[in-house]
Design a protein around this motif. Structure first.
Motif, mmCIF file in Angstrom:
data_model
loop_
_atom_site.group_PDB
_atom_site.id
_atom_site.type_symbol
_atom_site.label_atom_id
_atom_site.label_comp_id
_atom_site.label_asym_id
_atom_site.label_seq_id
_atom_site.Cartn_x
_atom_site.Cartn_y
_atom_site.Cartn_z
ATOM 1 N N THR A 25 14.658 72.495 132.609
ATOM 2 C CA THR A 25 14.309 72.716 131.209
ATOM 3 C C THR A 25 13.377 73.915 131.106
ATOM 4 O O THR A 25 12.352 73.962 131.800
ATOM 5 C CB THR A 25 13.596 71.484 130.624
ATOM 6 N N PRO A 26 13.703 74.915 130.273
ATOM 7 C CA PRO A 26 12.806 76.064 130.139
ATOM 8 C C PRO A 26 11.535 75.688 129.391
ATOM 9 O O PRO A 26 11.545 74.837 128.500
ATOM 10 C CB PRO A 26 13.644 77.070 129.348
ATOM 11 N N VAL A 27 10.433 76.316 129.755
ATOM 12 C CA VAL A 27 9.188 76.151 129.022
ATOM 13 C C VAL A 27 9.011 77.361 128.105
ATOM 14 O O VAL A 27 9.663 78.392 128.273
ATOM 15 C CB VAL A 27 7.979 76.011 129.972
ATOM 16 N N SER A 28 8.140 77.225 127.126
ATOM 17 C CA SER A 28 7.893 78.302 126.183
ATOM 18 C C SER A 28 6.890 79.291 126.760
ATOM 19 O O SER A 28 5.796 78.904 127.196
ATOM 20 C CB SER A 28 7.363 77.733 124.863
ATOM 21 N N LEU A 29 7.272 80.567 126.798
ATOM 22 C CA LEU A 29 6.383 81.613 127.307
ATOM 23 C C LEU A 29 6.119 82.639 126.213
ATOM 24 O O LEU A 29 7.044 83.100 125.542
ATOM 25 C CB LEU A 29 7.000 82.324 128.514
ATOM 26 N N GLY A 30 4.861 83.013 126.063
ATOM 27 C CA GLY A 30 4.476 84.068 125.141
ATOM 28 C C GLY A 30 3.477 84.988 125.804
ATOM 29 O O GLY A 30 3.089 84.795 126.961
ATOM 30 N N ASN A 33 0.530 83.684 127.765
ATOM 31 C CA ASN A 33 0.747 83.111 129.098
ATOM 32 C C ASN A 33 0.717 84.162 130.198
ATOM 33 O O ASN A 33 0.714 83.819 131.379
ATOM 34 C CB ASN A 33 2.091 82.376 129.158
ATOM 35 N N TYR A 83 0.722 76.885 132.690
ATOM 36 C CA TYR A 83 1.690 76.019 133.355
ATOM 37 C C TYR A 83 1.329 75.819 134.827
ATOM 38 O O TYR A 83 2.193 75.794 135.693
ATOM 39 C CB TYR A 83 3.102 76.596 133.218
ATOM 40 N N LYS A 203 11.117 83.997 133.050
ATOM 41 C CA LYS A 203 11.250 82.639 132.544
ATOM 42 C C LYS A 203 10.669 81.660 133.546
ATOM 43 O O LYS A 203 10.618 81.923 134.739
ATOM 44 C CB LYS A 203 12.719 82.292 132.286
#
Length: 207
Positions: A25-30, A33, A83, A203
């Protein structure tokens, strides 16, 4: 016969290429991060740029460490924050590029281990992409984009490295600890006069 052999060869190569992210499952990156670490006495734009989604990192052997109270070697890296993990199965994915002449540098790492500082390091020596100093994962890596997938299973103490969708390393990790991913340039033994790497489409996934 030649055509048949070519078909067999192409089929074999295609069957070896996989999507390592299946089941993850991908995590949200901005931007928040992506924490940039660079020599403490220079401005960020003197060792890092980001244009059209391409992160460019460079560093020199004469540079300072990333902070003034450490004796670690010079680096310009992004540390993925938010993360950090101590268990589970986590994966880094990104496209890297190393210009010719860069050598003696780590371009990606899974930080954290016990008693070691890291669990995995991808290094460049004389045009070869290596897992630490050995084995060679991919020779002739210069001047082209290549895809990296690094999977870390903490519970199984296992690391898998895929390059361009092909499993190139499957081996033991280096102990449990607090872990996170980093990418950029971090000088190692016998570095070149200038080291550089570029990264895009970063990612992070988990199970």
């Amino acid at each position: 016969m030649t055509l048949l052999l070519l078909i067999i060869y192409q089929t074999t190569i295609a069957s070896a290429i996989v999507d390592p992210t299946q089941g993850f499952t991908p995590v949200s990156l901005g931007n928040s991060n992506f924490v940039i670490q660079k020599p403490y006495d220079v401005q960020v734009n003197q060792r890092y740029s980001c244009t059209n989604g391409v992160h460019q990192f460079w560093v020199y052997p004469t540079d300072k460490p990333f902070k003034n109270d450490t004796n670690t070697k010079p680096r310009t890296e992004i540390r993925i924050s938010g993360y950090d993990y101590t268990c589970g199965i986590w994966q880094f994915e990104g496209y890297g590029y190393v210009p010719s002449g860069t050598s003696g540098v780590c371009i990606m790492q899974v930080f954290g281990g016990s008693p070691y500082a890291t669990t995995a390091m991808l290094k460049i020596y004389d045009g070869s992409l290596k897992y630490y100093e050995s084995p060679v994962l991919t020779p002739n890596i210069y001047n082209r984009w290549f895809k990296v997938n690094a999977i870390h299973d903490v519970g199984a103490n296992n690391v898998k490295i895929y390059v361009d969708g092909v499993l190139e390393y499957d081996g033991a990790g280096r102990g449990a600890n607090t872990h996170y991913f980093k990418f950029g340039v971090y000088l190692q033994n016998n570095p070149s006069n200038r080291t550089e790497s570029r990264w895009k489409d970063i990612k992070v996934f988990k199970k």
